[in-house]
Design a protein around this motif. Sequence first.
Motif, PDB file in Angstrom:
ATOM      1  N   ASP A 136      37.238  40.912  41.476  1.00 25.86           N
ATOM      2  CA  ASP A 136      38.638  40.491  41.631  1.00 25.86           C
ATOM      3  C   ASP A 136      39.532  40.768  40.420  1.00 25.86           C
ATOM      4  O   ASP A 136      40.740  40.644  40.512  1.00 25.86           O
ATOM      5  CB  ASP A 136      38.710  39.008  42.016  1.00 25.86           C
ATOM      6  CG  ASP A 136      37.970  38.143  41.023  1.00 25.86           C
ATOM      7  OD1 ASP A 136      37.882  36.933  41.261  1.00 25.86           O
ATOM      8  OD2 ASP A 136      37.472  38.678  40.013  1.00 25.86           O
ATOM      9  N   SER A 148      45.332  45.979  48.860  1.00 23.93           N
ATOM     10  CA  SER A 148      44.054  45.452  48.398  1.00 23.93           C
ATOM     11  C   SER A 148      43.488  46.368  47.316  1.00 23.93           C
ATOM     12  O   SER A 148      43.901  47.521  47.189  1.00 23.93           O
ATOM     13  CB  SER A 148      43.082  45.391  49.579  1.00 23.93           C
ATOM     14  OG  SER A 148      42.754  46.703  49.988  1.00 23.93           O
ATOM     15  N   GLN A 279      39.939  41.372  54.173  1.00 23.35           N
ATOM     16  CA  GLN A 279      39.257  40.076  54.096  1.00 23.35           C
ATOM     17  C   GLN A 279      39.018  39.671  52.643  1.00 23.35           C
ATOM     18  O   GLN A 279      39.288  38.531  52.254  1.00 23.35           O
ATOM     19  CB  GLN A 279      37.916  40.153  54.849  1.00 23.35           C
ATOM     20  CG  GLN A 279      37.217  38.820  54.990  1.00 23.35           C
ATOM     21  CD  GLN A 279      38.000  37.867  55.891  1.00 23.35           C
ATOM     22  OE1 GLN A 279      38.250  38.179  57.042  1.00 23.35           O
ATOM     23  NE2 GLN A 279      38.412  36.726  55.352  1.00 23.35           N
ATOM     24  N   VAL A 280      38.550  40.631  51.840  1.00 24.09           N
ATOM     25  CA  VAL A 280      38.295  40.347  50.421  1.00 24.09           C
ATOM     26  C   VAL A 280      39.599  39.942  49.739  1.00 24.09           C
ATOM     27  O   VAL A 280      39.650  38.983  48.974  1.00 24.09           O
ATOM     28  CB  VAL A 280      37.690  41.592  49.713  1.00 24.09           C
ATOM     29  CG1 VAL A 280      37.643  41.390  48.200  1.00 24.09           C
ATOM     30  CG2 VAL A 280      36.297  41.877  50.255  1.00 24.09           C
ATOM     31  N   ASP A 283      40.643  36.432  50.863  1.00 22.59           N
ATOM     32  CA  ASP A 283      39.789  35.417  50.238  1.00 22.59           C
ATOM     33  C   ASP A 283      40.144  35.225  48.765  1.00 22.59           C
ATOM     34  O   ASP A 283      40.076  34.127  48.240  1.00 22.59           O
ATOM     35  CB  ASP A 283      38.308  35.814  50.351  1.00 22.59           C
ATOM     36  CG  ASP A 283      37.834  35.804  51.808  1.00 22.59           C
ATOM     37  OD1 ASP A 283      38.547  35.241  52.658  1.00 22.59           O
ATOM     38  OD2 ASP A 283      36.760  36.371  52.078  1.00 22.59           O
ATOM     39  N   THR A 284      40.501  36.325  48.095  1.00 26.36           N
ATOM     40  CA  THR A 284      40.766  36.258  46.656  1.00 26.36           C
ATOM     41  C   THR A 284      42.156  35.710  46.348  1.00 26.36           C
ATOM     42  O   THR A 284      42.326  34.872  45.472  1.00 26.36           O
ATOM     43  CB  THR A 284      40.648  37.673  46.028  1.00 26.36           C
ATOM     44  OG1 THR A 284      39.411  38.254  46.439  1.00 26.36           O
ATOM     45  CG2 THR A 284      40.695  37.606  44.501  1.00 26.36           C
ATOM     46  N   GLY A 286      44.632  34.725  48.856  1.00 18.62           N
ATOM     47  CA  GLY A 286      45.254  33.866  49.865  1.00 18.62           C
ATOM     48  C   GLY A 286      46.415  34.518  50.590  1.00 18.62           C
ATOM     49  O   GLY A 286      47.215  33.846  51.237  1.00 18.62           O
ATOM     50  N   ASN A 288      47.618  38.125  52.935  1.00 20.17           N
ATOM     51  CA  ASN A 288      47.253  39.374  53.605  1.00 20.17           C
ATOM     52  C   ASN A 288      47.836  40.543  52.796  1.00 20.17           C
ATOM     53  O   ASN A 288      49.024  40.532  52.471  1.00 20.17           O
ATOM     54  CB  ASN A 288      47.841  39.362  55.026  1.00 20.17           C
ATOM     55  CG  ASN A 288      47.423  40.556  55.852  1.00 20.17           C
ATOM     56  OD1 ASN A 288      47.545  41.705  55.418  1.00 20.17           O
ATOM     57  ND2 ASN A 288      46.952  40.306  57.064  1.00 20.17           N
ATOM     58  N   GLU A 332      24.503  38.824  52.290  1.00 17.43           N
ATOM     59  CA  GLU A 332      25.263  37.557  52.279  1.00 17.43           C
ATOM     60  C   GLU A 332      24.681  36.593  51.249  1.00 17.43           C
ATOM     61  O   GLU A 332      23.492  36.515  51.061  1.00 17.43           O
ATOM     62  CB  GLU A 332      25.235  36.903  53.671  1.00 17.43           C
ATOM     63  CG  GLU A 332      26.146  37.561  54.666  1.00 17.43           C
ATOM     64  CD  GLU A 332      27.599  37.670  54.208  1.00 17.43           C
ATOM     65  OE1 GLU A 332      28.089  36.750  53.518  1.00 17.43           O
ATOM     66  OE2 GLU A 332      28.256  38.683  54.524  1.00 17.43           O
TER      67      GLU A 332
END
Length: 332
Positions: A136, A148, A279-280, A283-284, A286, A288, A332
């Motif tokens: 990140d 992203s 998605q990453v 998640d990182t 908050g 889109n 995972e």
Amino acid sequence: MQTCTKCVLNERFVGIRFNEDGICNFCSSARTMDNQRSIRGKYEAKFEKLIEERKGTGSYDALVAYSGGKDSTYTLHLLQERYDLRILAYTFDNWYQSDRARRNIRAVLSNINVDHMTITPSFEGIKKVVLASMSDDMYSAKAMARASSICTSCISLVRFIGFRLTIEQRIPFLVFGMSPGQAPMATAVVKTNPQMVRTMQDTLLRPLSDRVGDVIRPFFLEERHFDRPEDFPHSVNPLAFADYDEEVIYEIAGRYGWKKPDDTDANSTNCLLNALANQVHLDTFGVNPYAYEIAELVRTGCMTREEGLARLAEPFPAQQIEDVKESLGIQE
Ligand SMILES: [Zn+2]
């Protein structure tokens, strides 16, 4: 969660502030439609004048980054039909092109008079780049406002491959088919130079090569390129000044045999990595990663606010994310 009453950006977006009417600072400082139209006209005139000066001076007039998506297909159409340029298109195959994108590329190329090349790095190299990009802290928060980190890495490879090819082959225009939301108007027509490109390269290449080593070096510029300032191209984003209407673009791309994909998520018509990248990012941060682009499309009247909010609310395809993770060896 507060969301701007004019566009689609919410309070999680970096640098956002709201006025008493609930309108964000990005909307408050945006140009009026009339102002936008007049600036677009100026860029278009500038491009036309450059074409008069530079057309026919080398073996190709324009190198076009061709992803096989609707926007870059429409860009090929514009350059050929409106400006009659001799075009070399190139596709960066990151190993995650959708099957539909591959078929679309073949279909379009068979219906348009354009030379084309595909550049495919080693899968090992791509894997390293994608995995490194998922950490990140790789790029600045500001760079992450628009895309992203996985997309940023891929796009920088595409961009610098373009610089290499235009400089080496003395092609005057390096053209990208970015939507008005992806690219600010100021990038519509820009004369590049070694200093500017070196600064860009340093901010992108350094964090990447620190993590992945020399595998990406062949796609960036070397000293011998920087020694040729006269061969640095004009970087052009025609969709920043041409009319941008998604329905029209779908219709025109369709004339070349291009078909709307059903195998990727809502925001990418060509790349299977996109769902994982989104998605990453969500998640990182908050947010889109397409929020900024969609907000800009709403602001410029290319999309309604309701359409924009609906686009951002669509879930990312879970199976696609799992398949990509498996191919990258992520447990995972
Ligand atoms: Zn806003």
